[in-house]
Structure formats: structure tokens, C-alpha cells
Design a protein around this motif. Structure first.
Motif, PDB file in Angstrom:
ATOM      1  N   MET A 131       0.854  -1.085   0.023  1.00  0.00           N
ATOM      2  CA  MET A 131       0.543  -0.272   0.292  1.00  0.00           C
ATOM      3  C   MET A 131       1.072   1.029   0.142  1.00  0.00           C
ATOM      4  O   MET A 131       2.182   1.166   1.303  1.00  0.00           O
ATOM      5  N   THR A 132       0.359   2.343  -1.079  1.00  0.00           N
ATOM      6  CA  THR A 132       1.063   3.469  -0.865  1.00  0.00           C
ATOM      7  C   THR A 132       1.354   4.101   0.020  1.00  0.00           C
ATOM      8  O   THR A 132       0.349   4.217   1.019  1.00  0.00           O
ATOM      9  N   VAL A 133       1.998   5.006   0.380  1.00  0.00           N
ATOM     10  CA  VAL A 133       1.411   6.410   1.654  1.00  0.00           C
ATOM     11  C   VAL A 133       0.333   7.094   1.145  1.00  0.00           C
ATOM     12  O   VAL A 133      -0.474   7.251   1.851  1.00  0.00           O
ATOM     13  N   PRO A 134       0.133   7.549  -0.173  1.00  0.00           N
ATOM     14  CA  PRO A 134      -0.763   7.991  -0.410  1.00  0.00           C
ATOM     15  C   PRO A 134      -2.209   7.599  -0.243  1.00  0.00           C
ATOM     16  O   PRO A 134      -3.643   7.591   0.290  1.00  0.00           O
ATOM     17  N   VAL A 135      -2.326   5.966  -0.689  1.00  0.00           N
ATOM     18  CA  VAL A 135      -3.177   5.849  -0.468  1.00  0.00           C
ATOM     19  C   VAL A 135      -3.944   5.441   0.726  1.00  0.00           C
ATOM     20  O   VAL A 135      -4.968   5.089   1.419  1.00  0.00           O
ATOM     21  N   ALA A 136      -2.814   4.812   1.521  1.00  0.00           N
ATOM     22  CA  ALA A 136      -2.903   4.720   3.041  1.00  0.00           C
ATOM     23  C   ALA A 136      -3.821   6.134   3.850  1.00  0.00           C
ATOM     24  O   ALA A 136      -4.784   6.405   4.597  1.00  0.00           O
ATOM     25  N   ARG A 137      -3.045   7.315   3.561  1.00  0.00           N
ATOM     26  CA  ARG A 137      -3.499   8.624   4.519  1.00  0.00           C
ATOM     27  C   ARG A 137      -5.013   8.650   3.529  1.00  0.00           C
ATOM     28  O   ARG A 137      -5.441   9.375   4.039  1.00  0.00           O
ATOM     29  N   VAL A 138      -5.567   8.172   1.928  1.00  0.00           N
ATOM     30  CA  VAL A 138      -7.173   8.368   2.047  1.00  0.00           C
ATOM     31  C   VAL A 138      -7.511   7.445   2.420  1.00  0.00           C
ATOM     32  O   VAL A 138      -8.835   7.634   3.392  1.00  0.00           O
ATOM     33  N   LEU A 139      -7.720   6.121   2.383  1.00  0.00           N
ATOM     34  CA  LEU A 139      -7.336   5.173   3.524  1.00  0.00           C
ATOM     35  C   LEU A 139      -8.086   5.669   5.110  1.00  0.00           C
ATOM     36  O   LEU A 139      -9.546   5.307   5.330  1.00  0.00           O
ATOM     37  N   ALA A 140      -7.340   6.837   6.054  1.00  0.00           N
ATOM     38  CA  ALA A 140      -7.161   6.517   6.549  1.00  0.00           C
ATOM     39  C   ALA A 140      -8.289   7.815   7.077  1.00  0.00           C
ATOM     40  O   ALA A 140      -8.583   8.020   8.185  1.00  0.00           O
ATOM     41  N   ALA A 141      -8.110   9.123   5.662  1.00  0.00           N
ATOM     42  CA  ALA A 141      -9.438   9.650   6.269  1.00  0.00           C
ATOM     43  C   ALA A 141     -10.562   8.953   6.059  1.00  0.00           C
ATOM     44  O   ALA A 141     -11.951   9.582   6.728  1.00  0.00           O
ATOM     45  N   LEU A 142     -11.302   8.137   5.374  1.00  0.00           N
ATOM     46  CA  LEU A 142     -12.385   7.320   5.376  1.00  0.00           C
ATOM     47  C   LEU A 142     -12.978   6.761   6.216  1.00  0.00           C
ATOM     48  O   LEU A 142     -13.683   6.559   6.761  1.00  0.00           O
ATOM     49  N   VAL A 143     -11.972   5.895   6.816  1.00  0.00           N
ATOM     50  CA  VAL A 143     -12.096   5.189   8.302  1.00  0.00           C
ATOM     51  C   VAL A 143     -12.279   5.672   9.558  1.00  0.00           C
ATOM     52  O   VAL A 143     -12.936   5.652  10.545  1.00  0.00           O
ATOM     53  N   ALA A 144     -11.336   7.333   9.620  1.00  0.00           N
ATOM     54  CA  ALA A 144     -12.204   8.547  10.540  1.00  0.00           C
ATOM     55  C   ALA A 144     -13.566   8.632  10.870  1.00  0.00           C
ATOM     56  O   ALA A 144     -13.801   9.309  11.594  1.00  0.00           O
ATOM     57  N   ASP A 145     -13.862   8.554  10.071  1.00  0.00           N
ATOM     58  CA  ASP A 145     -15.344   8.572   9.407  1.00  0.00           C
ATOM     59  C   ASP A 145     -16.121   7.690   8.415  1.00  0.00           C
ATOM     60  O   ASP A 145     -16.723   7.928   7.274  1.00  0.00           O
ATOM     61  N   PRO A 146     -15.889   6.597   9.183  1.00  0.00           N
ATOM     62  CA  PRO A 146     -16.493   5.033   8.615  1.00  0.00           C
ATOM     63  C   PRO A 146     -18.039   5.386   7.651  1.00  0.00           C
ATOM     64  O   PRO A 146     -18.083   4.879   6.295  1.00  0.00           O
ATOM     65  N   THR A 147     -19.276   6.760   7.958  1.00  0.00           N
ATOM     66  CA  THR A 147     -20.222   6.359   7.951  1.00  0.00           C
ATOM     67  C   THR A 147     -20.718   7.234   7.115  1.00  0.00           C
ATOM     68  O   THR A 147     -21.783   7.625   6.535  1.00  0.00           O
TER      69      THR A 147
END
Length: 104
Positions: free
Chosen positions: A1-17
Motif C-alpha cells: 500500500m502506498t502512502v497516498p492510498v493509506a492517507r485516503v483510507l485513513a481519512a475514510l476510516v476516520a468517519d466510516p459512515t
């Protein structure tokens, strides 16, 4: 997983709903649009994201309709696990290990 993908996933996981749109994700991930949107397209194509268009009259609100993104229920636990694994792999070594290696 690249750092940019991890950053996007982290933003989405922070508010998953929550429903997230491009500008919001650019701000929370710190990524420019030219990096963010290809990642969103790949994650959507891979089945990790649901994408829906905002139902508005653009002329009435004075802006184009937004595309909203949300992690799929199946992708949420996988994203959390992958982010945790990445965090574990990149965390700093304990101080006693660093000091021991420095004196060797």
C-alpha cells in the motif's frame, strides 16, 4: 500500500459512515486532486468504495453536483487492518533497541 492510498483510507476510516467528497478528502489527506482522484477511481473499481452523485440542481445551488465516496461494509475491516499493519511496520523502534544498535 502506498502512502497516498493509506492517507485516503485513513481519512475514510476516520468517519466510516460519512459521505466524503473530493475537496474534503483533499484537505483531510493532504493530497492534490491529481493524486486523489485516481486513487478514488481505483478503490471504487476494486469494490472498496461506493460512489454516488449528489442529487441537486447545479444552477440552483451555483456549483456542480458532488460525487460522494464511502467505504463499503466489506472493505472497512480490511482497510482498518491494513492501516494497522502499516502503522506497525513503520512505527519507531523502542529507544533501548536504537541505543543498542548505535553502540554496536
Amino acid at each position: 500500500m502506498t502512502v497516498p492510498v493509506a492517507r485516503v483510507l485513513a481519512a475514510l476510516v476516520a468517519d466510516p459512515t460519512g459521505d466524503h467528497y473530493g475537496m474534503e478528502l483533499m484537505q483531510s489527506s493532504g493530497l492534490p486532486s491529481g493524486t486523489l482522484y485516481p486513487i478514488l477511481a481505483r478503490l471504487t473499481e476494486a469494490g472498496w468504495l461506493e460512489k454516488r452523485w449528489e442529487e441537486i440542481d447545479p444552477s440552483a445551488v451555483g456549483r456542480p453536483a458532488r460525487a460522494y465516496y464511502r467505504l463499503t461494509p466489506a472493505a472497512l475491516p480490511v482497510a482498518r487492518r491494513r492501516l494497522a499493519e502499516l502503522h506497525e511496520q513503520t512505527r519507531t523502534a523502542p529507544a533501548h533497541t536504537v541505543a543498542k544498535e548505535a553502540t554496536a
